[in-house]
Write a protein that holds these residues in place. Structure first.
Motif, short mmCIF file in Angstrom:
data_model
loop_
_atom_site.label_atom_id
_atom_site.label_comp_id
_atom_site.label_asym_id
_atom_site.label_seq_id
_atom_site.Cartn_x
_atom_site.Cartn_y
_atom_site.Cartn_z
N GLU A 16 -4.36 -3.50 -1.75
CA GLU A 16 -5.30 -3.51 -3.04
C GLU A 16 -4.94 -5.02 -3.27
O GLU A 16 -5.33 -5.95 -4.27
CB GLU A 16 -5.60 -1.91 -3.81
CG GLU A 16 -6.14 -1.80 -2.98
CD GLU A 16 -5.86 -0.18 -3.96
OE1 GLU A 16 -7.97 0.56 -3.46
OE2 GLU A 16 -5.81 -0.04 -4.72
N ILE A 17 -3.23 -5.24 -4.06
CA ILE A 17 -3.11 -6.12 -5.15
C ILE A 17 -3.07 -7.28 -4.01
O ILE A 17 -2.81 -8.40 -4.52
CB ILE A 17 -1.50 -5.78 -5.35
CG1 ILE A 17 -1.62 -4.88 -7.14
CG2 ILE A 17 -1.02 -6.65 -5.87
CD1 ILE A 17 -0.19 -4.08 -6.75
N PHE A 52 -6.00 -8.45 -4.21
CA PHE A 52 -6.42 -8.80 -4.92
C PHE A 52 -5.82 -10.69 -5.54
O PHE A 52 -6.86 -11.17 -6.15
CB PHE A 52 -6.19 -8.58 -6.31
CG PHE A 52 -6.89 -8.51 -7.97
CD1 PHE A 52 -8.03 -8.75 -8.34
CD2 PHE A 52 -6.11 -8.75 -8.19
CE1 PHE A 52 -8.01 -8.91 -9.24
CE2 PHE A 52 -6.13 -9.55 -9.79
CZ PHE A 52 -7.96 -9.62 -10.31
N ASP A 81 -7.21 -0.52 -10.66
CA ASP A 81 -8.13 -1.58 -11.58
C ASP A 81 -7.04 -1.71 -12.77
O ASP A 81 -7.12 -2.36 -13.39
CB ASP A 81 -8.99 -0.07 -12.87
CG ASP A 81 -10.04 0.20 -11.20
OD1 ASP A 81 -10.30 -1.07 -9.94
OD2 ASP A 81 -10.75 1.15 -11.59
N LYS A 124 -5.02 -4.79 -12.57
CA LYS A 124 -6.29 -5.96 -12.87
C LYS A 124 -6.71 -6.58 -14.18
O LYS A 124 -6.65 -7.47 -14.48
CB LYS A 124 -7.36 -5.80 -12.49
CG LYS A 124 -7.93 -5.74 -10.15
CD LYS A 124 -9.54 -5.47 -10.02
CE LYS A 124 -9.32 -5.57 -8.62
NZ LYS A 124 -10.46 -5.04 -8.56
N SER A 125 -6.68 -5.19 -14.86
CA SER A 125 -7.20 -5.72 -16.57
C SER A 125 -5.48 -5.95 -17.19
O SER A 125 -5.33 -7.19 -17.18
CB SER A 125 -7.49 -4.20 -16.85
OG SER A 125 -6.41 -3.80 -17.84
N SER A 131 -5.03 -9.03 -16.09
CA SER A 131 -6.19 -9.94 -16.51
C SER A 131 -5.93 -10.74 -18.10
O SER A 131 -5.89 -11.58 -18.48
CB SER A 131 -8.08 -10.00 -16.62
OG SER A 131 -8.73 -9.29 -17.60
#
Ligand code: FES
Length: 171
Positions: A104-105, A108, A152, A155-156, A159
């Motif tokens: 997933e990473i 992303f 999740d 991702k946070s 960002s």
């Protein structure tokens, strides 16, 4: 919540500066290893043009210097991203889903292991146990370990870190 570190800032590659930084290690036992670490600390990687220079300073052939720099995987040969993200691939983290998290990473960031995201922010690397198995799956961003990471959560974090880069560059 752990304190987020700012992006690591490296100087742009400069052969003369690199030479200056390593001259003091000439003649020392293991000096070339210290020199390679010092160069990486300053520039984030070891440019190819450092090889002949280090050969002269440490009285080694270019091939010998190249051999040392390539043997140790910690030495980077290309400019890394502003942050290095290491995802644990060892057993305890695997048991808690690190393989899925890794995929997933990668998706992303749009980067595989040993690659850097297109925005230049994140270089992705595997790591084998961060000593924090009780909180698997674990990742490390630069020198900070994060436990029980979900996509999740990642991702946070990513960002927030990307924002820090934009703010730093706007100054
Ligand atoms: S196995 Fe991942 S931290 Fe130990």
């Amino acid at each position: 919540m752990q304190q987020l570190a700012g992006p690591l800032t490296y100087q742009d590659w400069d052969l003369d500066k690199a030479r200056e930084a390593v001259l003091e290690y000439a003649g020392r036992t293991g000096g070339v290893m210290i020199a390679l670490h010092r160069i990486q600390e300053i520039f984030g990687y070891i440019d190819d043009s450092a090889m002949p220079m280090l050969g002269k300073v440490f009285n080694l052939s270019r091939a010998e210097v190249h051999g040392i720099a390539s043997f140790y995987h910690d030495f980077k040969r290309e400019k890394p991203g502003r942050y290095t993200v290491k995802v644990c691939q060892a057993e305890a983290c695997q048991a808690m889903g690190s393989e899925k998290l890794t995929e997933e990473i990668k998706a992303f960031l749009g980067a595989d292991f040993h690659e850097t995201s297109a925005d230049g922010n994140f270089t992705l690397e595997p790591v084998y146990c961060l000593g924090n198995c009780a909180c698997s799956p674990n990742i490390m961003i630069d020198t900070q370990t994060y436990g029980r990471v979900s996509i999740d959560g990642f991702k946070s974090l990513a960002s927030t870190l990307a924002k820090a880069v934009n703010e730093q560059e706007a100054k």
